[in-house]
Structure formats: structure tokens, C-alpha cells
Design a protein around this motif. Structure first.
Motif, PDB file in Angstrom:
ATOM      1  N   LEU A 169       0.760  -1.242   0.088  1.00  0.00           N
ATOM      2  CA  LEU A 169       0.021  -0.070  -0.115  1.00  0.00           C
ATOM      3  C   LEU A 169       0.898   1.100  -0.083  1.00  0.00           C
ATOM      4  O   LEU A 169       0.388   2.313  -0.645  1.00  0.00           O
ATOM      5  CB  LEU A 169      -0.998  -0.051   1.123  1.00  0.00           C
ATOM      6  CG  LEU A 169      -2.363  -0.776   0.920  1.00  0.00           C
ATOM      7  CD1 LEU A 169      -3.219   0.131  -0.484  1.00  0.00           C
ATOM      8  CD2 LEU A 169      -2.225  -1.897   0.458  1.00  0.00           C
ATOM      9  N   ARG A 172       0.265   3.947  -3.104  1.00  0.00           N
ATOM     10  CA  ARG A 172       0.121   5.468  -2.866  1.00  0.00           C
ATOM     11  C   ARG A 172       1.049   6.074  -3.500  1.00  0.00           C
ATOM     12  O   ARG A 172       0.617   7.374  -4.189  1.00  0.00           O
ATOM     13  CB  ARG A 172      -0.185   5.753  -1.294  1.00  0.00           C
ATOM     14  CG  ARG A 172      -1.294   5.429  -0.812  1.00  0.00           C
ATOM     15  CD  ARG A 172      -1.218   5.662   0.718  1.00  0.00           C
ATOM     16  NE  ARG A 172      -0.242   5.525   1.753  1.00  0.00           N
ATOM     17  CZ  ARG A 172      -0.368   4.357   2.270  1.00  0.00           C
ATOM     18  NH1 ARG A 172      -1.498   3.594   2.360  1.00  0.00           N
ATOM     19  NH2 ARG A 172       0.561   3.847   3.144  1.00  0.00           N
ATOM     20  N   GLN A 173       2.455   5.896  -3.413  1.00  0.00           N
ATOM     21  CA  GLN A 173       3.566   6.827  -4.028  1.00  0.00           C
ATOM     22  C   GLN A 173       3.481   6.643  -5.707  1.00  0.00           C
ATOM     23  O   GLN A 173       3.653   7.569  -6.219  1.00  0.00           O
ATOM     24  CB  GLN A 173       4.875   6.277  -3.627  1.00  0.00           C
ATOM     25  CG  GLN A 173       5.831   7.264  -3.790  1.00  0.00           C
ATOM     26  CD  GLN A 173       5.969   8.714  -3.288  1.00  0.00           C
ATOM     27  OE1 GLN A 173       5.582   8.645  -1.964  1.00  0.00           O
ATOM     28  NE2 GLN A 173       5.907   9.416  -4.226  1.00  0.00           N
ATOM     29  N   ALA A 180       0.925   6.137  -7.261  1.00  0.00           N
ATOM     30  CA  ALA A 180      -0.344   6.799  -7.842  1.00  0.00           C
ATOM     31  C   ALA A 180       0.008   8.336  -8.074  1.00  0.00           C
ATOM     32  O   ALA A 180      -0.526   8.920  -8.914  1.00  0.00           O
ATOM     33  CB  ALA A 180      -1.575   6.745  -6.878  1.00  0.00           C
ATOM     34  N   ALA A 194      -6.944  -0.099  -0.167  1.00  0.00           N
ATOM     35  CA  ALA A 194      -6.507   0.829  -1.283  1.00  0.00           C
ATOM     36  C   ALA A 194      -7.907   2.072  -1.642  1.00  0.00           C
ATOM     37  O   ALA A 194      -7.398   3.345  -1.551  1.00  0.00           O
ATOM     38  CB  ALA A 194      -6.272   0.429  -2.802  1.00  0.00           C
ATOM     39  N   THR A 252      -7.835   4.719   1.339  1.00  0.00           N
ATOM     40  CA  THR A 252      -6.475   5.811   1.237  1.00  0.00           C
ATOM     41  C   THR A 252      -6.253   6.535   0.005  1.00  0.00           C
ATOM     42  O   THR A 252      -5.635   7.621  -0.041  1.00  0.00           O
ATOM     43  CB  THR A 252      -5.054   5.109   1.737  1.00  0.00           C
ATOM     44  OG1 THR A 252      -4.877   4.047   0.686  1.00  0.00           O
ATOM     45  CG2 THR A 252      -5.466   4.565   3.122  1.00  0.00           C
ATOM     46  N   LEU A 253      -6.709   5.974  -1.062  1.00  0.00           N
ATOM     47  CA  LEU A 253      -6.516   6.746  -2.428  1.00  0.00           C
ATOM     48  C   LEU A 253      -7.985   7.230  -2.938  1.00  0.00           C
ATOM     49  O   LEU A 253      -8.665   6.708  -2.856  1.00  0.00           O
ATOM     50  CB  LEU A 253      -6.107   5.504  -3.492  1.00  0.00           C
ATOM     51  CG  LEU A 253      -4.684   4.674  -3.380  1.00  0.00           C
ATOM     52  CD1 LEU A 253      -4.823   3.453  -4.405  1.00  0.00           C
ATOM     53  CD2 LEU A 253      -3.497   5.558  -3.139  1.00  0.00           C
ATOM     54  N   GLU A 254      -7.449   8.276  -3.678  1.00  0.00           N
ATOM     55  CA  GLU A 254      -8.598   9.281  -4.217  1.00  0.00           C
ATOM     56  C   GLU A 254      -8.693   8.612  -5.644  1.00  0.00           C
ATOM     57  O   GLU A 254      -8.672   9.840  -6.437  1.00  0.00           O
ATOM     58  CB  GLU A 254      -8.347  10.588  -4.160  1.00  0.00           C
ATOM     59  CG  GLU A 254      -8.287  10.972  -2.553  1.00  0.00           C
ATOM     60  CD  GLU A 254      -8.241  12.402  -2.216  1.00  0.00           C
ATOM     61  OE1 GLU A 254      -8.105  13.205  -3.213  1.00  0.00           O
ATOM     62  OE2 GLU A 254      -7.999  12.932  -1.074  1.00  0.00           O
TER      63      GLU A 254
END
Length: 161
Positions: A106, A110-111, A113, A142, A145-147
Motif C-alpha cells: 500500500l 500510494r507513492q 499513484a 486502497a 486511502t487513495l482518491e
């Protein structure tokens, strides 16, 4: 700039998995970036539940005894999975890039993304009874935490997770 789809996998993608993924955006020219975790620290209870659910008593007992791949073994396996998956993309006429990430993918997802200005994430795994039921699987985490849109596909099928 070409839109990027991040693809997080737990095993080598089969040709059918690549075809399902590419069919989601038929006619679009997209960049695909594959992330493969070097899985050296499998959670005890979820792993045993999955093993027993599949009738794999041998692996369940091995996990109970603490047998897990070393980091070197996990990285070697992840490297093989990444190379084979990139070859499947090439066989389907699409190029893809990829990287091996830590056991918990994760933070790297995130990075990636952010770095790649990803349009969406596709996570392709096997079904995991415990993790999927209690929303502790990669896709659920995910989504929290991810948009970005996060699609969870089960490997070898067209089923959504």
C-alpha cells in the motif's frame, strides 16, 4: 501525457487476466505499471483460513510452524512474477513497466499513484476468505486511502472482488 493504470498483483497474471484488464479500456492507449510485492510476511490467521478453505493442509501446517519465504526468496519470486506478467502484456500487444515493492504494497501503491498521476488502480488477487470478508484485503485498504477508482478482480476469472 498518457493516462496510467496501476496494476497490483499477488501472482503472475495469466493471459486471461491481461485480456480482462485491457478490455476494460478497449480502444484507449494507456500506460500500465505493475507492482508486485515481495511477500515474505504472510499474516498467520488469514493465510491458514485460506489454506484450509482450499483443502491445503500441508501449507496450513507449514504456516503454523512459521515457515515463510526469506526476503531473498520472496524478491526472487516477485521478480519472476513481474517478468512473466510484463511478457503477458507484450504478448497482448501492450507494453507495461513494473517494480517489486515491499511486503505491504500500500505505501508503494500510494507513492506510485502520485508519481505517475495514475487514473485508476486494478488489483488482481486470488480470493481470500478472511481478508475479503473483513475488508482487510489490498483493494479495501486502497479504497480507504487513495482518491482513485480501485477495481478488484479475482485472478483467472472475470469476477470482481
Amino acid at each position: 501525457m498518457t493516462d496510467t493504470i496501476l496494476v497490483l498483483i499477488e501472482d503472475t497474471l495469466a493471459p486471461v487476466d491481461v485480456q480482462h484488464l485491457l478490455a476494460l479500456h478497449e480502444g484507449e492507449q494507456l500506460a500500465y505499471h505493475v507492482l508486485v510485492p515481495a511477500d515474505s510476511d504472510r499474516p498467520l490467521l488469514p493465510t491458514i483460513v485460506d489454506n484450509l478453505g482450499l483443502g491445503d493442509l500441508k501449507d496450513a501446517l507449514a504456516r503454523l510452524r512459521g515457515k515463510e519465504p526469506t526476503l531473498t526468496e520472496a524478491k526472487a519470486t516477485a521478480s519472476e512474477q513481474l517478468a512473466a506478467t510484463l511478457a503477458e502484456f507484450a504478448a497482448a500487444g501492450r507494453s507495461a513497466t513494473g517494480e517489486i515493492v515491499d511486503d505491504d504494497p500500500l505505501p508503494a501503491l500510494r507513492q506510485a499513484a502520485v508519481d505517475r498521476e495514475a487514473r485508476e488502480v486494478a488489483i488482481i488477487t486470488y480470493p481470500h476468505a478472511w481478508l475479503d470478508t473483513f475488508h482487510q484485503d489490498w483493494a479495501s485498504r486502497a479504497r480507504e486511502t487513495l482518491e482513485l477508482p480501485v477495481l478488484h478482480l479475482y485472478s483467472g476469472t472475470s469476477e470482481l472482488g
